[in-house]
Write a protein that holds these residues in place. Structure first.
Motif, PDB file in Angstrom:
ATOM      1  N   UNK A 148       0.794  -1.225   0.000  1.00  0.00           N
ATOM      2  CA  UNK A 148       0.000   0.000   0.000  1.00  0.00           C
ATOM      3  C   UNK A 148       0.821   1.266   0.000  1.00  0.00           C
ATOM      4  N   UNK A 149       1.990   1.256   0.629  1.00  0.00           N
ATOM      5  CA  UNK A 149       2.831   2.443   0.715  1.00  0.00           C
ATOM      6  C   UNK A 149       3.819   2.570  -0.437  1.00  0.00           C
ATOM      7  N   UNK A 150       3.923   1.562  -1.274  1.00  0.00           N
ATOM      8  CA  UNK A 150       4.899   1.580  -2.360  1.00  0.00           C
ATOM      9  C   UNK A 150       4.606   2.710  -3.342  1.00  0.00           C
ATOM     10  N   UNK A 151       5.670   3.256  -3.926  1.00  0.00           N
ATOM     11  CA  UNK A 151       5.507   4.290  -4.942  1.00  0.00           C
ATOM     12  C   UNK A 151       5.057   3.678  -6.271  1.00  0.00           C
ATOM     13  N   UNK A 152       5.148   2.388  -6.399  1.00  0.00           N
ATOM     14  CA  UNK A 152       4.787   1.675  -7.622  1.00  0.00           C
ATOM     15  C   UNK A 152       3.296   1.781  -7.916  1.00  0.00           C
ATOM     16  N   UNK A 153       2.973   1.629  -9.187  1.00  0.00           N
ATOM     17  CA  UNK A 153       1.571   1.452  -9.559  1.00  0.00           C
ATOM     18  C   UNK A 153       1.220   0.016  -9.234  1.00  0.00           C
ATOM     19  N   UNK A 154       0.018  -0.181  -8.729  1.00  0.00           N
ATOM     20  CA  UNK A 154      -0.439  -1.502  -8.363  1.00  0.00           C
ATOM     21  C   UNK A 154      -1.493  -1.970  -9.360  1.00  0.00           C
ATOM     22  N   UNK A 177      -7.516 -16.301 -18.207  1.00  0.00           N
ATOM     23  CA  UNK A 177      -6.888 -15.708 -19.390  1.00  0.00           C
ATOM     24  C   UNK A 177      -7.421 -14.304 -19.651  1.00  0.00           C
ATOM     25  N   UNK A 178      -8.703 -14.059 -19.404  1.00  0.00           N
ATOM     26  CA  UNK A 178      -9.261 -12.712 -19.575  1.00  0.00           C
ATOM     27  C   UNK A 178      -8.672 -11.755 -18.533  1.00  0.00           C
ATOM     28  N   UNK A 179      -8.481 -12.241 -17.310  1.00  0.00           N
ATOM     29  CA  UNK A 179      -7.872 -11.387 -16.285  1.00  0.00           C
ATOM     30  C   UNK A 179      -6.428 -11.056 -16.643  1.00  0.00           C
ATOM     31  N   UNK A 180      -5.688 -12.021 -17.172  1.00  0.00           N
ATOM     32  CA  UNK A 180      -4.298 -11.775 -17.563  1.00  0.00           C
ATOM     33  C   UNK A 180      -4.250 -10.766 -18.710  1.00  0.00           C
ATOM     34  N   UNK A 181      -5.183 -10.852 -19.649  1.00  0.00           N
ATOM     35  CA  UNK A 181      -5.264  -9.848 -20.716  1.00  0.00           C
ATOM     36  C   UNK A 181      -5.463  -8.459 -20.117  1.00  0.00           C
ATOM     37  N   UNK A 182      -6.300  -8.371 -19.098  1.00  0.00           N
ATOM     38  CA  UNK A 182      -6.513  -7.098 -18.408  1.00  0.00           C
ATOM     39  C   UNK A 182      -5.262  -6.599 -17.716  1.00  0.00           C
ATOM     40  N   UNK A 183      -4.494  -7.509 -17.144  1.00  0.00           N
ATOM     41  CA  UNK A 183      -3.230  -7.140 -16.495  1.00  0.00           C
ATOM     42  C   UNK A 183      -2.271  -6.557 -17.532  1.00  0.00           C
ATOM     43  N   UNK A 184      -2.178  -7.198 -18.689  1.00  0.00           N
ATOM     44  CA  UNK A 184      -1.280  -6.715 -19.754  1.00  0.00           C
ATOM     45  C   UNK A 184      -1.693  -5.311 -20.190  1.00  0.00           C
ATOM     46  N   UNK A 185      -2.982  -5.097 -20.418  1.00  0.00           N
ATOM     47  CA  UNK A 185      -3.463  -3.760 -20.831  1.00  0.00           C
ATOM     48  C   UNK A 185      -3.160  -2.709 -19.771  1.00  0.00           C
ATOM     49  N   UNK A 186      -3.364  -3.061 -18.505  1.00  0.00           N
ATOM     50  CA  UNK A 186      -3.084  -2.111 -17.429  1.00  0.00           C
ATOM     51  C   UNK A 186      -1.587  -1.836 -17.332  1.00  0.00           C
ATOM     52  N   UNK A 187      -0.754  -2.852 -17.524  1.00  0.00           N
ATOM     53  CA  UNK A 187       0.697  -2.665 -17.471  1.00  0.00           C
ATOM     54  C   UNK A 187       1.167  -1.790 -18.630  1.00  0.00           C
ATOM     55  N   UNK A 188       0.615  -1.996 -19.811  1.00  0.00           N
ATOM     56  CA  UNK A 188       0.980  -1.151 -20.957  1.00  0.00           C
ATOM     57  C   UNK A 188       0.588   0.300 -20.702  1.00  0.00           C
ATOM     58  N   UNK A 189      -0.594   0.509 -20.134  1.00  0.00           N
ATOM     59  CA  UNK A 189      -1.034   1.865 -19.823  1.00  0.00           C
ATOM     60  C   UNK A 189      -0.145   2.497 -18.752  1.00  0.00           C
ATOM     61  N   UNK A 190       0.246   1.715 -17.754  1.00  0.00           N
ATOM     62  CA  UNK A 190       1.115   2.223 -16.703  1.00  0.00           C
ATOM     63  C   UNK A 190       2.487   2.618 -17.244  1.00  0.00           C
TER      64      UNK A 190
END
Length: 136
Positions: free
Chosen positions: A93-99, A120-133
């Motif tokens: 929670x305190x990390x400067x990282x995006x979660x 697999x759909x959740x992992x696709x969502x993780x990839x999209x969020x990581x690309x946006x981050x």
């Protein structure tokens, strides 16, 4: 980019996340921290660059991570059947990282408004969020 993947129990979610991160971000350094040794081993098999187990690695690696990825329970003390300690949840929670938190509705933590979906759909969502981050 330093990516910290945290998982527990059997490590299946973490294993899938690590494999996806290594495939989509080959230059990233992926650290896998399991709340138990089985989870750590699964993530290392999936290609994590480094692995560790337990509370202190979560605390230490949360300080330098650019992204922290795992089930929503990594932010909730005593979740995942008690595998997540209060200090682990605090460090995340305190990390400067995006979660990027995967809404796994187990272990007494229910995320309302989220549909049950395949891994697999959740992992696709993780990839999209990581690309946006990475673009932010």
């Amino acid at each position: 980019m330093n990516i910290l993947v945290i998982d527990g129990q059997g490590g299946g979610l973490g294993k899938a996340i690590v494999a996806a991160m290594k495939a989509h971000f080959p230059d990233a350094v992926v650290y896998a921290v399991g709340t138990n040794s089985i989870a750590t081993q699964q993530m290392l098999k999936a290609g994590a660059d480094h692995g560790a187990t337990g509370e202190n690695p979560v605390i230490v690696l949360s300080r330098s991570a650019d992204l922290i990825i795992g089930p929503v329970g990594i932010c909730i003390a005593d979740s995942m059947y008690g595998e997540v300690t209060a200090r682990m949840a605090q460090a995340v929670g305190e990390a400067r990282a995006k979660r990027i938190l995967v809404p796994v509705n187990i272990c007494g933590n229910i995320v309302v408004g989220v549909q049950d979906t395949s891994l697999s759909a959740m992992i696709d969502g993780v990839i999209k969020a990581a690309e946006a981050a990475c673009k932010a």
